[in-house]
Design an enzyme around this catalytic site. Structure first.
Site, PDB file in Angstrom:
ATOM      1  CE  LYS A   1      -3.014  -2.154   3.538  1.00 28.94           C
ATOM      2  NZ  LYS A   1      -2.146  -2.989   4.322  1.00 28.94           N
ATOM      3  N   GLY A   2       2.105   1.118   0.383  1.00 28.52           N
ATOM      4  CA  GLY A   2       2.949   2.295   0.632  1.00 28.52           C
ATOM      5  C   GLY A   2       3.097   3.271  -0.521  1.00 28.52           C
TER       6      GLY A   2
ATOM      7  CD  GLU B   1       7.837  -0.775  -3.334  1.00 23.78           C
ATOM      8  OE1 GLU B   1       7.221   0.016  -2.587  1.00 23.78           O
ATOM      9  OE2 GLU B   1       7.856  -2.002  -3.153  1.00 23.78           O
TER      10      GLU B   1
ATOM     11  CG  ASP C   1      14.595  -1.203   4.514  1.00 27.03           C
ATOM     12  OD1 ASP C   1      15.700  -0.714   4.769  1.00 27.03           O
ATOM     13  OD2 ASP C   1      13.816  -1.597   5.405  1.00 27.03           O
TER      14      ASP C   1
END
Ligand code: PRP
Length: 179
Positions: A41-42, A97, A101
């Protein structure tokens, strides 16, 4: 006690940088249609802000993936809980995105989508935390490199909260209540 949070990247700075990245994409994809794939969801806020600033023709789709592992670290074993609605063969795809990370999720996704024979496949991320990288992934478009802090806002969550903030913040101290 509420979480103690602070502002890391204010809204104006975010919007100005997203405009720069959109300008670059408009140049790079002149004469083409860009097929954005947002990873839920980001990426939702970033995808919306980016897409509004694109002047080349745009189509969009979404995928939802989750990575096994604890809440703080992805394992690289990725489960697709929602695949794209449309195929991507011969399309100029940009994966959108919120953050790269460890790079594990994106490494998996890039490999998976590449097999579907897009005309081109690139990665655009709002944030990049290069210090956390485990797999060697480099985004084609990065808005901001950030240090290894607990970032929230503009799509990014802590326990599903804070995604709606209009800026990037960070959690300085964890409380037992969310705002
Ligand atoms: C975040 C982010 C990437 C992934 C990056 O998603 O959107 O998909 O983690 O981490 P990695 O580089 O270590 O693989 P998350 O699993 O937090 O889901 P969300 O977007 O629904 O919050």
């Amino acid at each position: 006690m509420k979480d103690k949070t602070s502002v890391m990247i204010p809204q104006e700075k975010l919007e100005a940088r997203i405009q720069e990245v959109a300008d670059q994409i408009n140049k790079d994809y002149a004469g083409k249609t860009v097929h954005l794939i947002g990873i839920l969801k980001g990426s939702v806020m970033f995808l919306a802000e980016l897409a509004k600033r694109l002047t080349v023709p745009v189509t969009m789709d979404f995928m939802s993936v989750s990575s096994y592992g604890d809440a703080m670290e992805s394992s690289g074993i990725v489960r697709i809980s929602k695949d794209t609605d449309e195929g991507i063969e011969n399309k100029d795809v940009i994966i959108v995105e919120d953050i790269v990370d460890s790079g594990r999720t994106l490494s998996y996704l890039l490999e998976l989508l590449q097999k579907r024979k897009p005309a081109s496949l690139k990665l655009c991320t709002l944030l990049d935390k290069p210090s956390r990288r485990v797999v060697d992934i480099k985004a084609d478009y990065t808005c901001f490199e950030v240090e290894d802090k607990f970032v929230i806002g503009f799509g990014l969550d802590y326990l599903q909260h804070y995604r709606n903030l209009s800026y990037i913040g960070c959690v300085e101290e964890i409380g037992d209540e969310r705002e």
